[in-house]
Design a protein around this motif. Structure first.
Motif, short mmCIF file in Angstrom:
data_model
loop_
_atom_site.label_atom_id
_atom_site.label_comp_id
_atom_site.label_asym_id
_atom_site.label_seq_id
_atom_site.Cartn_x
_atom_site.Cartn_y
_atom_site.Cartn_z
N THR A 1 -26.47 -16.58 14.83
CA THR A 1 -25.70 -16.85 13.61
C THR A 1 -25.99 -15.85 12.50
OG1 THR A 1 -27.40 -18.41 12.90
CG2 THR A 1 -25.52 -19.31 14.11
N GLU A 2 -27.13 -15.14 12.61
CA GLU A 2 -27.48 -14.17 11.57
C GLU A 2 -26.74 -12.85 11.78
OE1 GLU A 2 -30.82 -17.04 11.94
OE2 GLU A 2 -29.68 -15.81 13.35
N ASN A 3 -26.55 -12.12 10.70
CA ASN A 3 -25.96 -10.78 10.77
C ASN A 3 -27.05 -9.79 11.15
OD1 ASN A 3 -23.12 -11.07 10.03
ND2 ASN A 3 -23.91 -11.80 8.07
N VAL A 4 -27.44 -9.78 12.42
CA VAL A 4 -28.49 -8.89 12.87
C VAL A 4 -27.96 -7.96 13.96
CG1 VAL A 4 -30.40 -10.41 12.26
CG2 VAL A 4 -29.34 -10.61 14.52
N GLN A 5 -28.61 -6.83 14.08
CA GLN A 5 -28.23 -5.81 15.06
C GLN A 5 -29.50 -5.32 15.75
OE1 GLN A 5 -26.70 -3.07 12.19
NE2 GLN A 5 -24.57 -3.73 12.42
N ILE A 6 -29.32 -4.76 16.93
CA ILE A 6 -30.39 -4.03 17.59
C ILE A 6 -29.90 -2.63 17.88
CG2 ILE A 6 -31.59 -6.02 18.61
CD1 ILE A 6 -30.18 -5.34 21.28
N LYS A 7 -30.84 -1.69 17.94
CA LYS A 7 -30.53 -0.31 18.29
C LYS A 7 -31.47 0.06 19.43
CE LYS A 7 -31.46 3.00 15.33
NZ LYS A 7 -31.35 3.96 14.19
N ALA A 8 -30.90 0.39 20.57
CA ALA A 8 -31.73 0.60 21.77
C ALA A 8 -31.05 1.59 22.69
CB ALA A 8 -31.95 -0.73 22.49
N ARG A 9 -31.81 2.05 23.70
CA ARG A 9 -31.26 2.98 24.69
C ARG A 9 -31.05 2.25 26.02
NH1 ARG A 9 -30.89 8.22 23.18
NH2 ARG A 9 -32.09 8.78 21.32
N VAL A 10 -30.00 2.66 26.70
CA VAL A 10 -29.71 2.12 28.03
C VAL A 10 -30.74 2.66 29.01
CG1 VAL A 10 -28.03 2.02 29.89
CG2 VAL A 10 -27.25 1.95 27.51
N THR A 11 -31.35 1.77 29.78
CA THR A 11 -32.32 2.18 30.80
C THR A 11 -31.84 1.88 32.21
OG1 THR A 11 -33.45 0.05 30.59
CG2 THR A 11 -34.29 1.87 29.26
N GLY A 12 -30.83 1.03 32.34
CA GLY A 12 -30.30 0.69 33.65
C GLY A 12 -28.85 0.26 33.55
N ASN A 13 -28.06 0.62 34.58
CA ASN A 13 -26.65 0.26 34.60
C ASN A 13 -26.20 0.08 36.05
OD1 ASN A 13 -26.31 2.92 35.60
ND2 ASN A 13 -26.00 3.72 33.53
N ASP A 14 -24.90 0.07 36.27
CA ASP A 14 -24.36 -0.24 37.60
C ASP A 14 -24.05 1.01 38.43
OD1 ASP A 14 -22.24 0.68 36.10
OD2 ASP A 14 -20.95 -1.06 36.42
N VAL A 15 -24.67 2.13 38.10
CA VAL A 15 -24.31 3.38 38.77
C VAL A 15 -24.50 3.32 40.28
CG1 VAL A 15 -26.60 4.43 38.44
CG2 VAL A 15 -24.58 5.91 38.66
N GLY A 16 -25.51 2.58 40.76
CA GLY A 16 -25.76 2.50 42.19
C GLY A 16 -25.30 1.20 42.83
N GLY A 17 -24.63 0.35 42.06
CA GLY A 17 -24.11 -0.90 42.60
C GLY A 17 -25.13 -2.02 42.76
N ASN A 18 -26.35 -1.79 42.31
CA ASN A 18 -27.38 -2.82 42.48
C ASN A 18 -27.53 -3.70 41.26
OD1 ASN A 18 -29.33 -4.06 44.15
ND2 ASN A 18 -30.98 -3.05 43.04
N ILE A 19 -27.10 -3.22 40.12
CA ILE A 19 -27.08 -4.02 38.88
C ILE A 19 -25.62 -4.29 38.59
CG2 ILE A 19 -27.65 -4.04 36.44
CD1 ILE A 19 -29.97 -2.15 37.06
N TYR A 20 -25.24 -5.56 38.55
CA TYR A 20 -23.83 -5.94 38.50
C TYR A 20 -23.46 -6.53 37.15
CZ TYR A 20 -19.47 -8.37 39.65
OH TYR A 20 -18.18 -8.81 39.67
N ASN A 21 -22.46 -5.90 36.49
CA ASN A 21 -21.95 -6.41 35.22
C ASN A 21 -23.03 -6.60 34.16
OD1 ASN A 21 -19.12 -8.54 36.28
ND2 ASN A 21 -19.39 -6.33 36.24
N GLN A 22 -24.01 -5.72 34.18
CA GLN A 22 -25.10 -5.78 33.21
C GLN A 22 -25.59 -4.38 32.89
OE1 GLN A 22 -28.03 -8.15 35.28
NE2 GLN A 22 -27.47 -10.01 34.20
N ILE A 23 -26.18 -4.25 31.70
CA ILE A 23 -26.98 -3.08 31.39
C ILE A 23 -28.33 -3.57 30.90
CG2 ILE A 23 -25.06 -1.53 30.85
CD1 ILE A 23 -25.63 -2.06 27.85
N ALA A 24 -29.35 -2.76 31.10
CA ALA A 24 -30.67 -3.03 30.54
C ALA A 24 -30.88 -2.09 29.38
CB ALA A 24 -31.75 -2.82 31.60
N VAL A 25 -31.40 -2.63 28.27
CA VAL A 25 -31.66 -1.80 27.09
C VAL A 25 -33.09 -2.02 26.62
CG1 VAL A 25 -29.24 -1.79 26.37
CG2 VAL A 25 -30.78 -3.55 25.47
N ASP A 26 -33.65 -0.99 25.98
CA ASP A 26 -35.04 -1.02 25.53
C ASP A 26 -35.13 -0.22 24.23
OD1 ASP A 26 -37.88 -0.63 25.24
OD2 ASP A 26 -38.12 -0.89 27.40
N ASP A 27 -35.87 -0.76 23.25
CA ASP A 27 -36.04 -0.03 21.99
C ASP A 27 -37.49 0.36 21.74
OD1 ASP A 27 -37.26 -2.42 21.31
OD2 ASP A 27 -36.12 -2.73 19.47
N GLY A 28 -38.32 0.23 22.76
CA GLY A 28 -39.72 0.57 22.63
C GLY A 28 -40.60 -0.63 22.32
#
Length: 285
Positions: free
Chosen positions: A72-99
């Motif tokens: 409900t809060e007006n908050v944001q995150i800023k992060a880098r993508v570390t995983g995606n569906d490029v190899g078909g093993n992660i489906y309809n998701q991305i993993a993000v990390d900001d340290g």
């Protein structure tokens, strides 16, 4: 009647012309291609919190096993993508990390890798999205309730996702850290809570089911969720999980000691390594 049909044809042609002009306006205004064609370019950084802070804010939702919480809060995150569906093993998701931590973002769209490659930094406006867990793994998405009554954050529509994120600069995979997984802490609950969802590498493990022929995820295997878990020697708390649809599902598991890179998610108290593509595993040096 002929005149009426002619008028309709003329009007349709005019409308089509207006539509084409409207679609082309952005390109004419931005002939250099500097404005990304994906996401909400009007988003501005206003109240960015770290992923660790976000998890603290919604710790009640991350501890709850049967529900999600609307942000409900007006908050944001800023992060880098570390995983995606490029190899078909992660489906309809991305993993993000900001340290400070990581989480999964669930998006009902294929080919996410094409505009969210590893190393791409993004700004995500979280207001009115939902946070919670699936098997204790923190996720962002929209609520989905299973037949058993379990509610978890699941895949948001691609239209909704486009409203809530902004691409920041060019992708730079060199800015993504791959952490070393500490096998001595495989049973450590606090270690799991701090690091689940992160890009990590585990070194020198063996896969006891590997025999030079057995593959990661044969299509005819008895599976849970169209994926196969392969055990790691010496522990029951770490598995290599591979989708039967992954590009490398039919690759023979390597024998001997291996290093495996992937997104280290959790399902309850078990670590699951989700390799992103062929090449995320190799013989240990």
């Amino acid at each position: 009647m002929k005149n009426f049909k002619y008028i309709k044809l003329v009007m349709a042609a005019l409308l089509l012309g207006l539509s084409v002009n409207s679609c082309m306006d952005d390109d004419w205004d931005n002939p250099t291609g500097d404005i990304p064609p994906y996401g909400n370019n009007d988003l501005q950084e206003t109240n960015v919190v770290t992923i660790a802070e976000l998890k603290d804010m919604y710790s009640f939702a991350l501890q709850e096993q049967t529900d999600t919480a609307r942000i409900t809060e007006n908050v944001q995150i800023k992060a880098r993508v570390t995983g995606n569906d490029v190899g078909g093993n992660i489906y309809n998701q991305i993993a993000v990390d900001d340290g400070t931590g990581a989480l999964l973002i669930c998006i009902n769209f294929g080919g996410l890798w094409s505009y969210l490659p590893v190393g791409q930094e993004i700004l995500v406006d979280l207001k009115d999205l939902y946070i919670g867990t699936y098997g204790n793994q923190p996720q962002i998405g929209t609520p989905y309730t299973s037949n058993s009554g379990y509610t978890s954050p699941s895949r948001m529509s691609h239209t909704l996702w486009n409203e809530h994120f902004k691409l920041l600069g060019e992708a730079d995979a060199s800015k993504v850290d791959t952490l070393e997984f500490d096998m001595s802490k495989v049973d450590d609950t606090e270690y799991m809570e701090e690091n689940c969802g992160r890009l990590m590498v585990v070194r020198g493990i063996t896969l006891p089911q590997a025999n030079g022929e057995r593959t990661f995820a044969p299509a005819d295997a008895a599976t849970s969720g169209n994926a196969v878990n392969r055990m790691v020697s010496g522990t029951t708390k770490l598995v290599v999980r591979t989708s039967t649809y992954a590009d490398f599902a039919g690759t023979a598991m390597p024998e001997g000691k291996v290093d495996i890179v992937g997104i280290f998610t959790r399902y309850r108290d078990t670590w699951q390594i989700l390799m992103r593509q062929d090449g995320d595993f190799k013989q240990a040096e």
